[in-house]
Design a protein around this motif. Structure first.
Motif, mmCIF file in Angstrom:
data_model
loop_
_atom_site.group_PDB
_atom_site.id
_atom_site.type_symbol
_atom_site.label_atom_id
_atom_site.label_comp_id
_atom_site.label_asym_id
_atom_site.label_seq_id
_atom_site.Cartn_x
_atom_site.Cartn_y
_atom_site.Cartn_z
ATOM 1 N N ASP A 90 -6.011 2.561 3.902
ATOM 2 C CA ASP A 90 -7.133 2.178 3.805
ATOM 3 C C ASP A 90 -6.920 0.509 2.835
ATOM 4 O O ASP A 90 -6.395 0.862 1.948
ATOM 5 C CB ASP A 90 -8.072 2.959 3.065
ATOM 6 N N PRO A 91 -7.505 -0.426 3.158
ATOM 7 C CA PRO A 91 -8.662 -0.580 4.192
ATOM 8 C C PRO A 91 -8.016 -1.194 5.553
ATOM 9 O O PRO A 91 -9.019 -1.681 6.243
ATOM 10 C CB PRO A 91 -9.425 -1.837 3.400
ATOM 11 N N LEU A 92 -7.083 -0.975 5.912
ATOM 12 C CA LEU A 92 -6.751 -1.601 7.217
ATOM 13 C C LEU A 92 -6.942 -0.507 8.136
ATOM 14 O O LEU A 92 -6.711 0.688 8.185
ATOM 15 C CB LEU A 92 -5.146 -1.498 7.090
ATOM 16 N N ASN A 97 1.633 -1.441 -0.771
ATOM 17 C CA ASN A 97 1.407 -0.090 0.029
ATOM 18 C C ASN A 97 1.920 -0.285 1.373
ATOM 19 O O ASN A 97 2.445 1.266 1.801
ATOM 20 C CB ASN A 97 0.027 0.129 -0.161
ATOM 21 N N VAL A 98 1.760 -1.163 2.010
ATOM 22 C CA VAL A 98 2.314 -1.073 3.685
ATOM 23 C C VAL A 98 3.772 -1.060 3.557
ATOM 24 O O VAL A 98 4.184 -0.267 4.245
ATOM 25 C CB VAL A 98 1.730 -2.458 4.316
ATOM 26 N N ILE A 152 -2.027 -9.773 5.877
ATOM 27 C CA ILE A 152 -2.525 -8.683 4.898
ATOM 28 C C ILE A 152 -2.666 -8.891 3.384
ATOM 29 O O ILE A 152 -3.564 -8.548 2.973
ATOM 30 C CB ILE A 152 -1.396 -7.461 5.244
ATOM 31 N N ASN A 153 -1.377 -9.733 2.997
ATOM 32 C CA ASN A 153 -1.195 -9.990 1.705
ATOM 33 C C ASN A 153 -2.749 -10.917 1.346
ATOM 34 O O ASN A 153 -3.146 -10.901 0.333
ATOM 35 C CB ASN A 153 -0.131 -10.827 1.219
ATOM 36 N N HIS A 158 -1.897 -8.447 -2.686
ATOM 37 C CA HIS A 158 -0.628 -7.978 -2.578
ATOM 38 C C HIS A 158 -0.387 -6.491 -2.965
ATOM 39 O O HIS A 158 0.714 -5.753 -2.467
ATOM 40 C CB HIS A 158 0.260 -8.737 -3.767
ATOM 41 N N GLU A 159 -1.307 -5.702 -3.542
ATOM 42 C CA GLU A 159 -1.158 -4.315 -3.798
ATOM 43 C C GLU A 159 -1.344 -3.718 -2.592
ATOM 44 O O GLU A 159 -0.658 -2.613 -2.113
ATOM 45 C CB GLU A 159 -2.443 -3.892 -4.503
#
Length: 285
Positions: A232-234, A176-177, A165-166, A171-172
């Motif tokens: 978002d965007p995941l 958030n995750v 994900i990072n 990293h932002e």
């Protein structure tokens, strides 16, 4: 110039001045009243007036500086005893000012200490405790469980493929995750449960009054909540976690608990991630 009530020096000077002149004032009154002016009566009068004046002076000065004595005693007991913060300033002189300023400064120290302690024991991203905080809290939770003869369980979980994900979204998004995970955990647990972020993407939950089987159900609810979360965007279903669940044994230290829970977590990862595995009495569930 400060008024008499606002100046300790002025009050002490005035009392001292009047006390010193008590013998003279008494002698003048004695002579003007026509009493015996013989050496013995006059000497006796002066002696008694001197003693009275001295007693008045000492008593008045003691009353003036008594608040300072109380302040000094309270400060010597600080920080074990916070009574200094409840002191009431008497009057408006310099001692009252020192008392008020001291209380104000100590209140600021107390507030700053609380903030620093909170920062030192709280993960700033998730709002959960950190590893240090969990280490401090666990012994009390275990002692309470032993006294009450109640079970205590541990859930250890981490985010699946968090590094991806990072790497893919920055990293932002990763931060958030972590914040979403923290919010879900806080919303899902009871007031007396203990939750902490103990590593980059690793979390630990201490569940007092909870058997291993009940902890499995809690972990499953958390797993489903993470999977259903959206950021978002995941896509939905991208945020998943793997869980290891154990029930604490008597006098088991945090590191031992985490080691057993980590074994269960490793099995959950090996089973395909987004899975809950419990290890109880050498049995996997």
């Amino acid at each position: 110039m400060p008024t008499l009530g606002r100046s300790l020096i002025a009050k002490i000077f005035l009392v001292s001045f009047l006390s010193v002149h008590v013998p003279l004032i008494a002698l003048i009154i004695h002579l003007l009243s026509g009493f015996d002016t013989g050496p013995v009566p006059v000497f006796t009068l002066i002696l008694v007036a001197t003693l009275v004046g001295t007693a008045i002076c000492l008593f008045a000065i003691w009353r003036f500086i008594r608040p300072l004595h109380h302040l000094a005693e309270a400060l010597m007991k600080y920080p074990q005893d916070k009574s200094v913060l409840k002191l009431q300033s008497e009057g408006a002189d310099e001692i009252a000012i020192v008392t008020d300023v001291t209380k104000s400064m100590l209140w600021q120290v107390e507030e700053l200490t609380k903030k620093l302690k909170h920062q030192a024991t709280t993960d700033f991203l998730t709002g959960l405790g950190n590893r240090r905080w969990l280490t401090e809290q666990l012994p009390a939770a275990q002692s309470q469980a032993e006294r009450s003869n109640e079970p205590l369980s541990v859930i250890l979980f981490d985010l699946d493929k968090f590094k991806h994900i990072n790497d893919e979204h920055g990293h932002e998004v990763g931060d958030n995750v972590l914040m979403i995970v923290g919010e879900i955990v806080k919303d899902s647990l009871r007031p007396y449960d203990l939750a902490a972020r103990i590593g980059g993407e690793e979390f630990c939950i201490i569940l007092p009054r909870t058997s291993g089987e009940a902890a499995l159900s809690i972990a499953e609810r958390l797993r489903a909540a993470f999977e259903a979360s959206y950021l978002d965007p995941l896509p939905i279903g991208r945020v998943t976690c793997s869980f290891g669940v154990v029930q604490a044994g008597p006098d088991e230290r945090l590191q031992q608990l985490l080691r057993r829970a980590d074994t269960a977590l490793y099995k959950a990862k090996a089973a395909g991630r987004n899975t809950v595995i419990g290890v109880f009495a050498d049995k996997n569930i």
